[in-house]
Design an enzyme around this catalytic site. Sequence first.
Site, short mmCIF file in Angstrom:
data_model
loop_
_atom_site.label_atom_id
_atom_site.label_comp_id
_atom_site.label_asym_id
_atom_site.label_seq_id
_atom_site.Cartn_x
_atom_site.Cartn_y
_atom_site.Cartn_z
N SER A 127 53.02 46.34 3.50
CA SER A 127 51.94 46.95 4.27
C SER A 127 52.03 46.60 5.76
O SER A 127 52.62 45.60 6.15
CB SER A 127 50.59 46.49 3.72
OG SER A 127 50.52 46.75 2.34
N1 SAH Z 1 50.70 44.25 -0.46
C1 SAH Z 1 51.99 44.86 -0.76
C2 SAH Z 1 51.85 46.35 -0.79
C3 SAH Z 1 52.96 47.08 -1.42
S1 SAH Z 1 52.74 48.85 -1.44
C4 SAH Z 1 52.98 44.44 0.32
O1 SAH Z 1 52.54 44.28 1.46
O2 SAH Z 1 54.16 44.30 0.03
C5 SAH Z 1 51.73 49.07 -2.88
C6 SAH Z 1 52.35 48.63 -4.17
O3 SAH Z 1 51.49 49.08 -5.23
C7 SAH Z 1 53.73 49.21 -4.48
O4 SAH Z 1 54.63 48.15 -4.65
C8 SAH Z 1 53.52 50.01 -5.78
O5 SAH Z 1 54.62 49.93 -6.67
C9 SAH Z 1 52.30 49.32 -6.36
N2 SAH Z 1 51.52 50.10 -7.33
C10 SAH Z 1 51.21 51.42 -7.30
N3 SAH Z 1 50.45 51.75 -8.37
C11 SAH Z 1 50.28 50.59 -9.11
C12 SAH Z 1 49.61 50.29 -10.31
N4 SAH Z 1 48.94 51.21 -11.00
N5 SAH Z 1 49.66 49.01 -10.77
C13 SAH Z 1 50.32 48.06 -10.09
N6 SAH Z 1 50.99 48.28 -8.93
C14 SAH Z 1 50.97 49.54 -8.44
#
Ligand code: SAH
Length: 205
Positions: free
Chosen positions: A55
Amino acid sequence: METLINHLIQQGYLKTPLIIEAFRKIKREDFVLEDLKDEAALNVPLPIGWGQTISQPLTVAFMLELLQPEPGDKILDIGSGSGWQTAILAYIVNKGKVFGIERIPQLFKFGKSNVNKYSFIEKKIVSFICGDGSKGLKEEAPFDKIIVAAAAEKIPETWKEQLRIGGRLVMPIQSSIWLLIKKSPTDFVEQEFPGFAFVPLINDG
Ligand code: SAH
């Protein structure tokens, strides 16, 4: 990174001393891909593979200020991805507990190895679960705080149910960030903050 953090403080995104301290102690470069380390201090999301991103620092700062994590909290972090935000939360809760859920197995592993650079898993502050977070994590509920990094179409009832009274839920719905504070099992104070961009929350059914 110090320049970026100071910028976020000046712009009013970062306010709480403990959140600022955590931003300084947990290095974003430890959570990005090897060839993107030079870009870790930029205020942009960066690819982490499998179509996902770590993010944007501004967004993480804004959401954490709404969440108000505190020492001792039990927090559910849905969509833990790179583990950066998970590690910031772990630093803040200290002797509390953070549960990170990620549905993509390769990112679940990536997040785990990144977070363990700070020994938070060994110290049992962080537990990672590989799976669909759209239904929360019933076996560990209730949570003091729930934070979500992927955008749902509407607010899943299960997340609201898994929050303790007085607890806070911060999540993206479409392109807005929402803050919900649970006042009673059925009463929530809700606030919307429009104008953000998120990857979609995938519901695995
Ligand atoms: N806070 C993280 C954000 C990653 S982006 C960072 O800064 O690295 C959001 C993430 O949510 C992705 O890795 C995606 O695979 C995950 N995601 C999407 N839908 C999801 C779900 N239903 N359950 C768990 N993870 C999910």
